[in-house]
Design a protein around this motif. Structure first.
Motif, PDB file in Angstrom:
ATOM      1  N   SER A 122       0.427  -1.209   0.008  1.00 37.76           N
ATOM      2  CA  SER A 122       0.112  -0.130   0.088  1.00 37.76           C
ATOM      3  C   SER A 122       1.510   0.736   0.230  1.00 37.76           C
ATOM      4  CB  SER A 122      -1.359  -0.162   1.273  1.00 37.76           C
ATOM      5  OG  SER A 122       0.143   0.084   2.485  1.00 37.76           O
ATOM      6  N   PHE A 123       0.222   2.610  -0.616  1.00 35.76           N
ATOM      7  CA  PHE A 123       0.627   3.471  -0.813  1.00 35.76           C
ATOM      8  C   PHE A 123       0.211   4.300   0.003  1.00 35.76           C
ATOM      9  CE2 PHE A 123      -0.255   3.381  -4.507  1.00 35.76           C
ATOM     10  CZ  PHE A 123      -1.096   4.508  -5.013  1.00 35.76           C
ATOM     11  N   ALA A 124       0.579   5.709   0.166  1.00 34.94           N
ATOM     12  CA  ALA A 124      -0.506   6.649   0.951  1.00 34.94           C
ATOM     13  C   ALA A 124       0.297   8.025   0.418  1.00 34.94           C
ATOM     14  CB  ALA A 124      -0.953   7.003   2.342  1.00 34.94           C
ATOM     15  N   LEU A 125      -0.494   9.124  -0.475  1.00 35.68           N
ATOM     16  CA  LEU A 125      -0.104  10.466  -0.217  1.00 35.68           C
ATOM     17  C   LEU A 125      -0.562  11.018   0.905  1.00 35.68           C
ATOM     18  CD1 LEU A 125      -2.725  11.234  -4.269  1.00 35.68           C
ATOM     19  CD2 LEU A 125      -0.222  10.529  -3.556  1.00 35.68           C
ATOM     20  N   GLY A 126       0.810  12.030   1.123  1.00 34.20           N
ATOM     21  CA  GLY A 126       1.085  12.713   2.600  1.00 34.20           C
ATOM     22  C   GLY A 126       0.732  13.881   1.845  1.00 34.20           C
ATOM     23  N   GLY A 127       0.556  14.668   2.628  1.00 34.12           N
ATOM     24  CA  GLY A 127       0.683  16.660   3.306  1.00 34.12           C
ATOM     25  C   GLY A 127      -0.315  17.049   2.675  1.00 34.12           C
ATOM     26  N   PRO A 128      -0.221  18.303   2.385  1.00 31.82           N
ATOM     27  CA  PRO A 128      -1.381  18.826   1.752  1.00 31.82           C
ATOM     28  C   PRO A 128      -0.777  19.423   0.135  1.00 31.82           C
ATOM     29  CG  PRO A 128      -0.073  20.615   3.382  1.00 31.82           C
ATOM     30  CD  PRO A 128      -0.062  19.222   3.171  1.00 31.82           C
ATOM     31  N   THR A 129      -1.975  19.459  -0.481  1.00 30.77           N
ATOM     32  CA  THR A 129      -1.839  19.755  -2.280  1.00 30.77           C
ATOM     33  C   THR A 129      -1.520  20.639  -2.204  1.00 30.77           C
ATOM     34  OG1 THR A 129      -3.364  18.478  -2.806  1.00 30.77           O
ATOM     35  CG2 THR A 129      -2.657  19.852  -4.190  1.00 30.77           C
ATOM     36  N   THR A 130      -0.730  21.048  -2.978  1.00 31.05           N
ATOM     37  CA  THR A 130      -0.022  22.817  -2.994  1.00 31.05           C
ATOM     38  C   THR A 130      -0.333  23.724  -4.282  1.00 31.05           C
ATOM     39  OG1 THR A 130       2.177  22.316  -1.854  1.00 31.05           O
ATOM     40  CG2 THR A 130       2.406  24.427  -2.895  1.00 31.05           C
ATOM     41  N   LYS A 131      -1.100  24.475  -4.613  1.00 30.55           N
ATOM     42  CA  LYS A 131      -1.466  24.958  -5.337  1.00 30.55           C
ATOM     43  C   LYS A 131      -0.158  26.003  -6.525  1.00 30.55           C
ATOM     44  CE  LYS A 131      -5.518  27.328  -6.927  1.00 30.55           C
ATOM     45  NZ  LYS A 131      -6.704  26.159  -7.637  1.00 30.55           N
ATOM     46  N   LEU A 132      -0.212  25.688  -7.425  1.00 31.51           N
ATOM     47  CA  LEU A 132       0.878  25.879  -7.995  1.00 31.51           C
ATOM     48  C   LEU A 132       0.750  27.139  -9.525  1.00 31.51           C
ATOM     49  CD1 LEU A 132       2.928  22.826  -8.646  1.00 31.51           C
ATOM     50  CD2 LEU A 132       3.151  24.394  -6.908  1.00 31.51           C
ATOM     51  N   ASP A 133       1.128  27.724  -9.012  1.00 33.94           N
ATOM     52  CA  ASP A 133       0.803  29.129 -10.066  1.00 33.94           C
ATOM     53  C   ASP A 133       1.026  28.790 -11.964  1.00 33.94           C
ATOM     54  OD1 ASP A 133       0.722  32.395 -11.914  1.00 33.94           O
ATOM     55  OD2 ASP A 133       1.348  32.567 -10.001  1.00 33.94           O
ATOM     56  N   PRO A 134       0.177  29.015 -12.601  1.00 30.69           N
ATOM     57  CA  PRO A 134       0.704  28.655 -13.894  1.00 30.69           C
ATOM     58  C   PRO A 134       1.685  29.405 -14.588  1.00 30.69           C
ATOM     59  CG  PRO A 134      -2.035  28.430 -13.592  1.00 30.69           C
ATOM     60  CD  PRO A 134      -1.337  28.634 -12.716  1.00 30.69           C
ATOM     61  N   ARG A 135       1.194  30.698 -14.554  1.00 32.29           N
ATOM     62  CA  ARG A 135       1.772  31.933 -15.092  1.00 32.29           C
ATOM     63  C   ARG A 135       3.509  31.581 -14.390  1.00 32.29           C
ATOM     64  NH1 ARG A 135      -1.217  36.429 -12.005  1.00 32.29           N
ATOM     65  NH2 ARG A 135      -1.173  35.347 -10.755  1.00 32.29           N
ATOM     66  N   THR A 136       4.087  31.001 -13.151  1.00 33.16           N
ATOM     67  CA  THR A 136       5.059  30.963 -12.462  1.00 33.16           C
ATOM     68  C   THR A 136       5.870  29.516 -12.611  1.00 33.16           C
ATOM     69  OG1 THR A 136       4.734  30.658 -10.538  1.00 33.16           O
ATOM     70  CG2 THR A 136       5.187  33.093 -11.669  1.00 33.16           C
ATOM     71  N   THR A 137       5.395  28.608 -12.966  1.00 34.70           N
ATOM     72  CA  THR A 137       4.714  27.231 -12.787  1.00 34.70           C
ATOM     73  C   THR A 137       4.550  26.570 -13.709  1.00 34.70           C
ATOM     74  OG1 THR A 137       4.791  27.858 -10.429  1.00 34.70           O
ATOM     75  CG2 THR A 137       4.960  24.938 -11.418  1.00 34.70           C
ATOM     76  N   ALA A 138       5.400  25.588 -14.774  1.00 37.87           N
ATOM     77  CA  ALA A 138       5.970  24.663 -16.287  1.00 37.87           C
ATOM     78  C   ALA A 138       4.753  23.438 -15.791  1.00 37.87           C
ATOM     79  CB  ALA A 138       7.116  24.923 -16.581  1.00 37.87           C
ATOM     80  N   PHE A 139       3.669  23.711 -15.980  1.00 36.25           N
ATOM     81  CA  PHE A 139       2.803  22.453 -15.868  1.00 36.25           C
ATOM     82  C   PHE A 139       1.880  23.412 -16.369  1.00 36.25           C
ATOM     83  CE2 PHE A 139       1.376  24.353 -12.369  1.00 36.25           C
ATOM     84  CZ  PHE A 139       0.319  24.128 -12.234  1.00 36.25           C
ATOM     85  N   ARG A 140       0.887  21.898 -17.314  1.00 33.65           N
ATOM     86  CA  ARG A 140      -0.431  22.179 -18.327  1.00 33.65           C
ATOM     87  C   ARG A 140      -0.739  20.301 -17.568  1.00 33.65           C
ATOM     88  NH1 ARG A 140       2.191  23.539 -24.127  1.00 33.65           N
ATOM     89  NH2 ARG A 140       1.629  21.476 -24.358  1.00 33.65           N
ATOM     90  N   ALA A 141      -1.817  20.836 -18.215  1.00 30.25           N
ATOM     91  CA  ALA A 141      -2.841  19.426 -18.132  1.00 30.25           C
ATOM     92  C   ALA A 141      -2.343  17.887 -18.880  1.00 30.25           C
ATOM     93  CB  ALA A 141      -4.456  19.454 -18.208  1.00 30.25           C
ATOM     94  N   ASP A 142      -0.760  18.557 -20.009  1.00 32.43           N
ATOM     95  CA  ASP A 142      -0.834  17.339 -20.341  1.00 32.43           C
ATOM     96  C   ASP A 142       0.868  17.113 -20.557  1.00 32.43           C
ATOM     97  OD1 ASP A 142       0.046  19.601 -21.932  1.00 32.43           O
ATOM     98  OD2 ASP A 142       0.219  19.171 -23.978  1.00 32.43           O
ATOM     99  N   LEU A 143       1.444  18.408 -19.650  1.00 29.54           N
ATOM    100  CA  LEU A 143       2.888  17.952 -19.809  1.00 29.54           C
ATOM    101  C   LEU A 143       3.704  19.127 -18.372  1.00 29.54           C
ATOM    102  CD1 LEU A 143       5.917  17.477 -21.616  1.00 29.54           C
ATOM    103  CD2 LEU A 143       5.344  20.401 -22.672  1.00 29.54           C
ATOM    104  N   ALA A 144       4.841  18.870 -18.217  1.00 30.43           N
ATOM    105  CA  ALA A 144       5.339  19.338 -17.359  1.00 30.43           C
ATOM    106  C   ALA A 144       6.642  19.745 -17.246  1.00 30.43           C
ATOM    107  CB  ALA A 144       5.038  18.638 -16.071  1.00 30.43           C
ATOM    108  N   ASP A 145       7.542  21.086 -16.455  1.00 32.50           N
ATOM    109  CA  ASP A 145       8.673  20.647 -16.971  1.00 32.50           C
ATOM    110  C   ASP A 145       8.752  19.200 -15.945  1.00 32.50           C
ATOM    111  OD1 ASP A 145      11.063  21.149 -16.287  1.00 32.50           O
ATOM    112  OD2 ASP A 145      11.287  23.234 -15.765  1.00 32.50           O
ATOM    113  N   VAL A 146      10.242  19.086 -15.698  1.00 30.93           N
ATOM    114  CA  VAL A 146      10.805  17.190 -15.181  1.00 30.93           C
ATOM    115  C   VAL A 146      11.708  17.977 -13.851  1.00 30.93           C
ATOM    116  CG1 VAL A 146      13.227  17.130 -16.275  1.00 30.93           C
ATOM    117  CG2 VAL A 146      12.322  15.056 -15.605  1.00 30.93           C
ATOM    118  N   ARG A 147      11.507  19.004 -14.451  1.00 29.77           N
ATOM    119  CA  ARG A 147      12.029  19.440 -12.505  1.00 29.77           C
ATOM    120  C   ARG A 147      11.413  19.848 -11.650  1.00 29.77           C
ATOM    121  NH1 ARG A 147      15.350  24.293 -15.491  1.00 29.77           N
ATOM    122  NH2 ARG A 147      13.620  24.745 -15.733  1.00 29.77           N
TER     123      ARG A 147
END
Length: 127
Positions: free
Chosen positions: A23-48
């Motif tokens: 088993s595994f669990a997701l831990g911690g709160p979800t961090t809301k990221l700003d798409p204007r300053t963080t490179a992620f979209r629904a289909d693609l994200a920066d590997v970093r």
């Protein structure tokens, strides 16, 4: 009399016996990221960002040099919202190319968006 799988206790449609799943669990709160300053979209994200966001695909940024001034936009549409002007010599980390646009990070500005492909030099910039 023939023995059938039903009478022998076997179920023909069931998967073979497997070890129990760990088993595994997701831990911690979800961090809301700003798409204007963080490179992620629904289909693609920066590997970093792989430790922070889930995406179907990740891309390694390619550092490129801006060869002529132009605009960083919120969308690939040429009439889309302008986020900033990018000047020649700036570094643009490209993550995706589609049509006449490139999506990535204007490093000096710390902003993510789209630029015209002909604004950037496809020779890798000195990072």
């Amino acid at each position: 009399m023939k023995s059938s799988s039903i009478s022998s206790g076997q179920n023909q449609g069931s998967p073979p016996n497997r070890a129990p799943h760990k088993s595994f669990a997701l831990g911690g709160p979800t961090t809301k990221l700003d798409p204007r300053t963080t490179a992620f979209r629904a289909d693609l994200a920066d590997v970093r960002l792989a430790d922070h966001v889930f995406a179907p695909h990740y891309a390694a940024p390619m550092a490129m040099t801006v060869k002529r001034s132009g605009f960083l936009r919120a969308t690939s549409d040429k009439n889309g919202e302008t986020l900033a002007e990018i000047m020649p010599g700036a570094v643009f980390e490209a993550l995706d190319f589609a049509g006449d646009s490139a999506w990535g990070i204007a490093v000096d500005l710390g902003l993510v968006g789209y630029v015209d492909r002909n604004m950037i030099d496809f020779a890798v910039a000195d990072a």
